[in-house]
Design a protein around this motif. Sequence first.
Motif, PDB file in Angstrom:
ATOM      1  N   THR A 154       0.844  -1.346   0.181  1.00 51.68           N
ATOM      2  CA  THR A 154       0.120   0.038  -0.030  1.00 51.68           C
ATOM      3  C   THR A 154       0.941   1.409  -0.261  1.00 51.68           C
ATOM      4  O   THR A 154       0.620   2.156  -0.753  1.00 51.68           O
ATOM      5  N   PRO A 209      -4.914   5.093   1.920  1.00 48.44           N
ATOM      6  CA  PRO A 209      -4.710   3.737   2.051  1.00 48.44           C
ATOM      7  C   PRO A 209      -5.629   2.801   2.081  1.00 48.44           C
ATOM      8  O   PRO A 209      -5.775   1.690   1.872  1.00 48.44           O
ATOM      9  N   ILE A 267      -5.911  -0.496  -0.170  1.00 52.24           N
ATOM     10  CA  ILE A 267      -5.967  -1.799   0.329  1.00 52.24           C
ATOM     11  C   ILE A 267      -7.168  -2.771  -0.119  1.00 52.24           C
ATOM     12  O   ILE A 267      -7.242  -4.005  -0.488  1.00 52.24           O
TER      13      ILE A 267
END
Length: 488
Positions: free
Chosen positions: A214, A231, A235
């Motif tokens: 990430t 993030p 993800i």
Amino acid sequence: MTSPTSHPDENMSDTEAATCGLGASTTAKEQYFTSLATVAVIALLIGAAALFPTGFLSVLESIKTHVIGNLGFIFTWPAFAVSLLMVAVCFTPLGKLRFGEGPPEFHTLSWMGMLFATGMGIGLLTWGVLEPKYHTDAGQSSDMALLNAFNHWGLLAWAGYLAIGALFAHAMYNMKMTKPAEELLGNGLWSKLNLISLVVSTVIGLSLSFTYATIPIQQGLQKLLGIDFSPTLIICVLAVCAIVSSASGLKRGIKWLSNYNTLFAIILMVGVLVLTVPGDIFSTFLRLVPEYLIKYPAMATDIGIGDPARKAWLADWLYAFEAAWYGWFIFTGVFIARISKGRTLRGMVLGVMLVPTLFSCLWFVVFGVGSLSLGVDDVFALIDTIDASGILSVVLTINILLFFITSADSAGLVCEMLTVKRSRALWIIAMAALAIVVSWLGGDVYKTLLSLISVAAIPVALGIFALVIAFVIRVRRERAGTAVITNQ
């Protein structure tokens, strides 16, 4: 995936093959109970990290300091002993032991690509620049920084993968076990508890892979597109990609992704080698690898006697990394066993421990010396500095993405093998959920997850030791039984 107790058609799905014959060892009800208990443990971890972040981090740090800091040798010494034992085995008739019948299922290059991509490919992309910089910023020489990286990512790590891979390969293909992790421990309560810890550690380990992917992907997209993606979004997208890959099967998805992974990784390594300081890199590699082998016994068994500062450093680095490898040993070892049907023990020693260790050392020298010579902080900064065209940055982003998908897909496969059929997507989602929550904690996410997997590895290490002891006892009994039959 091919069942160890039969020879299904090659077109059989991974799910069907992974669960072929599982009823012989445990009932479906027991399998689902174990899976639900595992999900509950993971949910508790996620809840504790989300609701009590400060206390969660404090507990992790306390366990790491007091338990791992003082007892870290329970991780390093067995791995060191295994590495020596496996090298010695190469020169004995036992090295000819073959796992299963017939030729190897996968071509050697594809086999090594899969085990490398699953074992530590994405970690090397991240830590190849970061670890040498961490150490040099702390006052170590560049040579010492690289030697420490060799020790953390070399023989100690790959020896564990080899040991678990060989154990499970022999149990599945030669001893005809369908679920070695449970059968070796008697299919009772302790085997179920051990299985839960193994799957939980796999989920935690792959949440670390989510983070490895990430952060650099976020940096890469920011530089390539000028957009700062969150993030959490990255993800979620990565999890979807891994689930889609899992639907394509082992012989298509993981195999071909691993081939491309290896190609892109070599392109990156050659690019950094040629465009930085090739002379220094070659001379450093040729000088440090022999030094690493000479110092390996002392470095691998170091416990910092009489030096509190050294003990603290070991807890943060050597013990933390080795504990983290224990968290990955089952996942990666079982996967290596799965793809190693038809190979010999000698071939596995060379292909799973010695060659990958040499490649890992070369990787750290290339990226470590290259980045230190330019004074950059991370792998994207290194690539941007040496390649203004942006081509290598695109290759790096794709390589990280593919490495991650390979790791997550293979981890989901292993969790499915250890629990219930058609659960691979569930385990990938669990990995993503834990990674998202840890990303919310802030701070050094890498070190937080490394601490988490290190702490989780304590029961895993005990479980691995129990499996090894049970495996040795089972082998001795079977040999004794064979000798009695022969004498009759």
